[in-house]
Motif scaffolding. Sequence first.
Motif, PDB file in Angstrom:
ATOM      1  N   ARG A 187      -3.906  14.298   0.479  1.00 15.46           N
ATOM      2  CA  ARG A 187      -3.166  12.710   0.456  1.00 15.46           C
ATOM      3  C   ARG A 187      -3.866  12.054  -0.529  1.00 15.46           C
ATOM      4  N   TYR A 202       1.130   5.759   0.930  1.00 16.70           N
ATOM      5  CA  TYR A 202       0.280   7.141   1.486  1.00 16.70           C
ATOM      6  C   TYR A 202       1.198   8.059   0.665  1.00 16.70           C
ATOM      7  N   GLN A 220      -4.724   0.852  -0.927  1.00 15.67           N
ATOM      8  CA  GLN A 220      -4.541  -0.108   0.095  1.00 15.67           C
ATOM      9  C   GLN A 220      -4.067  -1.281  -0.535  1.00 15.67           C
ATOM     10  N   THR A 254      -1.116  -1.232   6.054  1.00 17.92           N
ATOM     11  CA  THR A 254      -1.687  -0.144   6.541  1.00 17.92           C
ATOM     12  C   THR A 254      -1.186   0.152   7.959  1.00 17.92           C
ATOM     13  N   PHE A 277       3.286   7.403   9.811  1.00 15.72           N
ATOM     14  CA  PHE A 277       2.614   8.619   9.861  1.00 15.72           C
ATOM     15  C   PHE A 277       2.426   9.137  11.308  1.00 15.72           C
ATOM     16  N   LEU A 335       2.166   1.631   7.745  1.00 14.35           N
ATOM     17  CA  LEU A 335       1.931   3.286   7.119  1.00 14.35           C
ATOM     18  C   LEU A 335       1.309   4.019   8.256  1.00 14.35           C
ATOM     19  N   ILE A 387      -4.175   7.637  -1.361  1.00 16.36           N
ATOM     20  CA  ILE A 387      -3.895   6.379  -0.589  1.00 16.36           C
ATOM     21  C   ILE A 387      -4.357   5.296  -1.609  1.00 16.36           C
ATOM     22  N   TYR A 408       1.509  12.365   0.451  1.00 14.94           N
ATOM     23  CA  TYR A 408       1.114  13.843   1.065  1.00 14.94           C
ATOM     24  C   TYR A 408       1.762  14.733   0.265  1.00 14.94           C
ATOM     25  N   CYS A 442       0.813  -1.184  -0.078  1.00 16.10           N
ATOM     26  CA  CYS A 442      -0.082  -0.033  -0.156  1.00 16.10           C
ATOM     27  C   CYS A 442       1.077   1.196  -0.111  1.00 16.10           C
TER      28      CYS A 442
END
Length: 415
Positions: free
Chosen positions: A324, A215, A328, A294, A301, A297, A326, A217, A213
């Motif tokens: 953001r 993330y 999965q 996740t 974060f 992650l 994302i 930003y 996955c």
Amino acid sequence: MTTVTPDDRAFLDDFAAMSAFGATAGGGVDRQAATEEDAQVRAWLTGLLTGHGFAVHLDPIGNLFGLAEPTPGAPYVLFGSHLDSQPLAGKYDGAYGVLTAVHAAIRVLATHRAAGTTPAYNIAVVDWFNEEGCRFKPSMMGSGVFTGKLALDAALATTDPRGVTVQEALGAASGTGDSELPPLAGYGEIHIEQGPSMEEAGVTIGAVAATWCAYKYEVVVRGEQGHTGSMRMSDRRDALLGAAHLITAVNDLIEHFPVESLHTTVSELYLEPNSPVTIAREVRLLIDLRAETTDILGEAFALLQERIAALEAKTRTEVDIVSRSIWQSGPFVEAGVALVEAAAAELGLSSTRVKTLAGHDATNVKDITPTVLVFVPSVDGVSHNEREYTTDADMLAGVNVFERVVRALADGALD
Ligand code: GLV
Ligand code: MN
Ligand code: MN
């Protein structure tokens, strides 16, 4: 490789012709989404598809489909990848998958024609718009809209660093259309691995069983503009200094996790006013975090937020996360993984189950229809670099495996 068949030769010739669009001096390509080079390669693909009897359609976000309908009224199985590239990129990432989908589909359709049979499903190929997400963020934009994960209006309104919208850029390049693909019965994609694991293991075919996955930003670091000479150090609010602390904080997150379980990057950076005698007032950057789960992650974060609070205090800057995106982690359908393994075995090719650490259009599409993702090795694991390389032998082995995947999905193997 022992013999190169006429089908192999046709594939390699088309691969060379395709790689000329946006070719760079270092042997790669630069074909960012909705640029002239992207439009040119899409025009070439359109010629290849229509020459083989496919009907070419564009959808509202500029995904380019080639449709073959040997079984009127039946749903479609879809195969493809992306022709756009990163800046100064390799010529295999995405493009290999689009061309393999086209050649495999042509072979399967020809076999049915010669035998006087029809597949259970119709066959479509696709060049997804803007998989790379470099000129316009986020990545996997075309498949994101297609699968309903991204709103069409928001995607069309997205701007590049010069303020040009996706809608304007597509209008000036390959255009958009109003086609909607009929219901899908399955999707398949083949891609270079982009990492070293298959080459290290000495295997030719990767059956992708799961995806990491991600993330991502978009961040703004705000300070205050000032004179580099006359301003006291103690009075400064240097946005670039804040960004520098943030970049190292992002990198240092990995120390809290098992080795190679978390990949962290700051991959894009703009600063204002970017002038030699002026302290920066604002920096915009992109943070990219990837892991298998996740949970990792989320923990990374949370840790990053603590570090951000500390660096804001230290540098007297403000760090704002302005958007953001994302995706999965998750498995690919087991029957598809087994299908790839069986196809490799039938062809006498070695295979292994792998994970994809990079994003692919298949990552999106697997959430709406049974999806198969196949990898071939990347020499030295290099990608997003002109040095990206996959041998002809591995490319051709991948086409042969993918032909079996196309035939099986068109016969309803994933029903
Ligand atoms: C897209 O390819 C990504 O990995 O972000
Ligand atoms: Mn790719
Ligand atoms: Mn890529």
